[in-house]
Design an enzyme around this catalytic site. Sequence first.
Site, PDB file in Angstrom:
ATOM      1  N   TYR A 159       0.833  -1.204   0.000  1.00  0.00           N
ATOM      2  CA  TYR A 159       0.000   0.000   0.000  1.00  0.00           C
ATOM      3  C   TYR A 159       0.871   1.259   0.000  1.00  0.00           C
ATOM      4  O   TYR A 159       0.604   2.212  -0.742  1.00  0.00           O
ATOM      5  CB  TYR A 159      -0.915  -0.023   1.222  1.00  0.00           C
ATOM      6  CG  TYR A 159      -1.936   1.076   1.292  1.00  0.00           C
ATOM      7  CD1 TYR A 159      -3.062   1.066   0.478  1.00  0.00           C
ATOM      8  CD2 TYR A 159      -1.786   2.139   2.185  1.00  0.00           C
ATOM      9  CE1 TYR A 159      -4.011   2.074   0.548  1.00  0.00           C
ATOM     10  CE2 TYR A 159      -2.731   3.147   2.274  1.00  0.00           C
ATOM     11  CZ  TYR A 159      -3.836   3.109   1.455  1.00  0.00           C
ATOM     12  OH  TYR A 159      -4.771   4.118   1.540  1.00  0.00           O
ATOM     13  N   LYS A 163       0.874   4.024  -2.936  1.00  0.00           N
ATOM     14  CA  LYS A 163       0.536   5.428  -2.710  1.00  0.00           C
ATOM     15  C   LYS A 163       1.708   6.357  -3.037  1.00  0.00           C
ATOM     16  O   LYS A 163       1.501   7.491  -3.483  1.00  0.00           O
ATOM     17  CB  LYS A 163       0.061   5.622  -1.267  1.00  0.00           C
ATOM     18  CG  LYS A 163      -1.315   5.005  -0.994  1.00  0.00           C
ATOM     19  CD  LYS A 163      -2.375   5.514  -1.949  1.00  0.00           C
ATOM     20  CE  LYS A 163      -3.789   5.134  -1.537  1.00  0.00           C
ATOM     21  NZ  LYS A 163      -4.796   5.599  -2.507  1.00  0.00           N
TER      22      LYS A 163
END
Length: 252
Positions: A159, A163
């Site tokens: 993640y 991002k």
Amino acid sequence: MSDSFTLTGRSALVTGAGGGIGAAVATAYAAAGAAVLVTDMDKDAAAEVVDRIVASGGRAEAAILDVTDTDQAAAAVEQAANLNDGVLNIVVNNAGVIAPAMFAKMTPEKFRFVLDVHVGGTFTVTQATLPYLPEDGTGRVINVTSAAGLVGTIGQVNYSAAKSGIIGLTKSFAKELAKRKITSNAVAPLAATKMTTTIRTDEKLAATTLARIPLGRWAYPEEIADTFVFFASDAAGYITGQVLPVDGGMVI
């Protein structure tokens, strides 16, 4: 000054808009005057958001969209542009997933899956919008990143990497699209949504997280949505390539 924030006469496509921040953004755009295509993997959830928008006097349609599917992205973008005579002014890349695991136990499949949705999806959907984004100064690409992409996080290297990748895309988009008067910015929000349920309902995790937030609370999705209205509006016409944390001060 209030005229700077109107979106009347513009169209928007919001991904992952069946709930949470995406639904709040779609609703706020409609309230500001935009015609909105609400997209999600769950078309029923998207349709419920549309029903609420229409009941409030707004204009919106729903579409199913897997952001990693090139054909679905092309169809959704065309549908959104058809809401405004073939022009799509605003695209919000909000769709996201999580697949947490400590780095030592992270599988290649989990790692690639999260990157495919976040980074691949942002690439795929934004590229599909290029023929429809106007060059009159109203074109907007708005991406959703996270504090995880700015400072990293434990147990979600996939993640965090995704991002961070979105931040790189945002800045590259800004440089390439500036010649067409299209801006590209990112928002790094922290809100009470389905994706943050595990953190907010685990007593230890919740306490640790709140201790890192100077304002001492989670935002409501509707609070976050106002930032997206700003970035989509004329008021932000001279801002591009920026990442704005809306996180109660977490990444100070």
